[in-house]
Design a protein around this motif. Structure first.
Motif, short mmCIF file in Angstrom:
data_model
loop_
_atom_site.label_atom_id
_atom_site.label_comp_id
_atom_site.label_asym_id
_atom_site.label_seq_id
_atom_site.Cartn_x
_atom_site.Cartn_y
_atom_site.Cartn_z
N ALA A 248 0.79 -1.23 0.00
CA ALA A 248 0.00 0.00 0.00
C ALA A 248 0.83 1.28 0.00
O ALA A 248 0.27 2.37 0.06
CB ALA A 248 -0.95 0.01 1.20
N GLU A 249 2.14 1.19 -0.04
CA GLU A 249 3.03 2.35 -0.13
C GLU A 249 2.73 3.40 0.95
O GLU A 249 2.47 4.56 0.63
CB GLU A 249 2.92 3.00 -1.50
CG GLU A 249 3.30 2.12 -2.66
CD GLU A 249 3.18 2.86 -3.99
OE1 GLU A 249 3.57 4.04 -4.05
OE2 GLU A 249 2.67 2.26 -4.95
N PRO A 250 2.75 3.06 2.22
CA PRO A 250 2.52 4.09 3.24
C PRO A 250 3.63 5.14 3.22
O PRO A 250 4.79 4.83 2.97
CB PRO A 250 2.53 3.30 4.55
CG PRO A 250 3.32 2.06 4.25
CD PRO A 250 3.04 1.74 2.82
N SER A 251 3.23 6.38 3.49
CA SER A 251 4.22 7.47 3.54
C SER A 251 5.11 7.33 4.76
O SER A 251 6.24 7.82 4.76
CB SER A 251 3.50 8.82 3.58
OG SER A 251 2.66 8.97 2.45
N GLY A 252 4.59 6.68 5.80
CA GLY A 252 5.39 6.50 7.01
C GLY A 252 4.54 5.95 8.13
O GLY A 252 3.35 5.65 7.96
N ALA A 253 5.15 5.82 9.29
CA ALA A 253 4.48 5.25 10.45
C ALA A 253 4.71 6.13 11.67
O ALA A 253 5.77 6.74 11.83
CB ALA A 253 4.99 3.84 10.72
N ILE A 254 3.69 6.18 12.51
CA ILE A 254 3.79 6.84 13.82
C ILE A 254 3.74 5.76 14.89
O ILE A 254 2.89 4.88 14.85
CB ILE A 254 2.64 7.84 14.02
CG1 ILE A 254 2.78 9.01 13.03
CG2 ILE A 254 2.61 8.36 15.44
CD1 ILE A 254 1.60 9.96 13.03
N ILE A 255 4.67 5.82 15.83
CA ILE A 255 4.75 4.81 16.88
C ILE A 255 4.17 5.38 18.17
O ILE A 255 4.57 6.47 18.61
CB ILE A 255 6.21 4.38 17.13
CG1 ILE A 255 6.84 3.82 15.84
CG2 ILE A 255 6.29 3.34 18.25
CD1 ILE A 255 6.15 2.60 15.30
N VAL A 256 3.24 4.64 18.76
CA VAL A 256 2.63 5.04 20.03
C VAL A 256 3.15 4.10 21.12
O VAL A 256 3.17 2.88 20.95
CB VAL A 256 1.09 4.95 19.96
CG1 VAL A 256 0.47 5.33 21.31
CG2 VAL A 256 0.55 5.83 18.85
N THR A 279 9.76 1.57 5.53
CA THR A 279 8.70 2.53 5.82
C THR A 279 9.23 3.55 6.82
O THR A 279 9.60 3.19 7.94
CB THR A 279 7.46 1.83 6.41
OG1 THR A 279 6.96 0.88 5.46
CG2 THR A 279 6.36 2.83 6.75
N PRO A 280 9.31 4.83 6.46
CA PRO A 280 9.91 5.83 7.35
C PRO A 280 9.14 5.98 8.66
O PRO A 280 7.91 5.88 8.69
CB PRO A 280 9.84 7.13 6.53
CG PRO A 280 9.65 6.69 5.12
CD PRO A 280 8.89 5.40 5.17
N ILE A 281 9.85 6.20 9.75
CA ILE A 281 9.24 6.51 11.03
C ILE A 281 9.02 8.03 11.09
O ILE A 281 9.99 8.80 11.09
CB ILE A 281 10.12 6.06 12.22
CG1 ILE A 281 10.45 4.57 12.10
CG2 ILE A 281 9.41 6.35 13.54
CD1 ILE A 281 9.27 3.65 12.17
N LEU A 282 7.77 8.46 11.12
CA LEU A 282 7.46 9.88 11.09
C LEU A 282 7.56 10.52 12.47
O LEU A 282 7.69 11.75 12.58
CB LEU A 282 6.05 10.10 10.53
CG LEU A 282 5.78 9.51 9.14
CD1 LEU A 282 4.35 9.80 8.72
CD2 LEU A 282 6.77 10.06 8.12
#
Length: 363
Positions: A248-256, A279-282
């Motif tokens: 799905a080509e995500p722009s990045g990920a946010i970690i909680v 996948t970049p970590i935003l």
């Protein structure tokens, strides 16, 4: 000797179907049960017409399973999915989707990211219980309040909670039986497997069915023009995460994560997975960062404080901020009105996170 489910599935995978594929790869097998030496299963053809031509397939499957060691009796029923072509057409717009949710993914070339969606941001945690779904819904609402066109996909197949948190219970419609009309709440376009299945029933699916459901909820939903699609991921580093990052080509990920070391152990694993999958970590968010007593104003760090900020600095990724643990956030989620939809300190915190993502060009 007792026959195993895996042995039966392997044998059924040898039964070829007209047009290519086999009973297992084309997802025709339903309700497979093994009780001692007695085996039962259903062969579900795509239509009544195909079912009428598939008696030979049913007989071959029954004979093949009967030949396995440990099988005393086999019962294979033949049925069909969906109405006959001679049946009256269902009423337009009002009928629920006739899609089989949770089938094996269909082969496709290229990305399954919708062309109308500018960016996809995954929200992950590596473990459950850190408030990832709460953060996802509130961040989506905060971005919508900031003027962005936002979608929210609940990809936690086993434990979908976004319908409750967003105040939705209506089943999505399917005007053509192929595409799904998502629901809308608080300015956000929402889709969840929880809207498609009985909320009281457990989802007991293997990996291919998870991947098939995710494929349907991304590529067969009419998302419309979106600036960002927020994807609320399940805990862990499994099939759903792999499919999203690879297809799905995500722009990045946010970690909680919560501040304590135990939560950060799993957050590190989630980040390692995203890095491995390119996948970049935003950024990172510290949830349940502090608690302020509503009676006396005393502030306490129940789970510690600052652990996520320190981890973000060590890893060189942005720290997007800390969120308090409070009763109002829980009550708002249970009531179906995310706290970010109102006013107050928690809503302001989510608004600040949304602004940081927008100002950074990530949304």
């Amino acid at each position: 000797m007792t026959v195993t489910r895996a042995e039966i599935e392997a044998e059924l995978a040898r039964i070829q179907l007209p047009g290519g594929g086999d009973l297992m790869s084309r997802d025709w097998v339903r309700a497979l049960s093994v009780e001692g030496g007695e085996v039962r299963f259903v062969i579900e053809a795509p239509s009544p017409e195909i079912a009428r031509q598939s008696e030979g397939v049913r007989a071959a499957a029954e004979q093949a399973v009967s030949a396995l060691a440990g099988v005393a009796r086999v019962s294979a029923a033949l049925t069909a999915h969906g109405p006959s072509t001679k049946a009256p057409a269902p009423p337009p717009q009002s009928a629920p989707p006739s899609l089989k949710i949770g089938g094996h993914p269909t082969p496709q070339q290229g990305s399954m990211k919708p062309a109308s969606v500018k960016s996809i941001i995954a929200v992950g945690s590596g473990k459950g219980g850190v408030g990832k779904s709460t953060v996802s819904s509130n961040l989506a609402v905060a971005l919508a309040r900031a003027g962005k066109r936002v979608g929210l996909l609940d990809a936690d197949i086993y434990g979908p909670s976004q319908p409750r948190m967003m105040g939705l219970s209506k089943r999505p419609a399917s005007p053509d039986g192929k595409t799904i009309e998502p629901l809308h709440a608080h300015g956000v376009t929402v889709m969840s497997i929880g809207l498609m299945l009985d909320p009281a029933k457990a989802v007991i699916w293997r990996g291919p069915m998870l991947m098939g459901a995710l494929q349907q909820m991304i590529s067969q939903v009419k998302w419309g023009e979106l600036d960002v699609l927020i994807v609320d991921l399940p805990p862990g580093t499994g099939d759903v995460q792999l499919t999203l990052c690879q297809k799905a080509e995500p722009s990045g990920a946010i970690i909680v994560s919560t501040p304590q070391d135990v939560a950060l152990l799993d957050a590190r694993k989630a980040m390692d997975m995203f890095n491995t999958l390119k996948t970049p970590i935003l950024g990172m968010i510290e949830n349940m960062s502090t608690y302020v007593c509503p009676e006396c104003g005393h502030e306490a760090q129940i789970f510690g404080h600052g652990g996520v900020a320190a981890e973000a600095e060590k890893l060189g990724v942005p720290f997007l901020g800390g969120l308090p643990i409070d009763l109002d956030t829980r009550l708002a989620g249970d009531a179906g009105v995310p706290i970010a939809a109102g006013d107050g300190p928690a809503a302001a915190a989510y608004g600040a996170m949304a602004k940081r993502l927008i100002d950074g060009g990530l949304v």
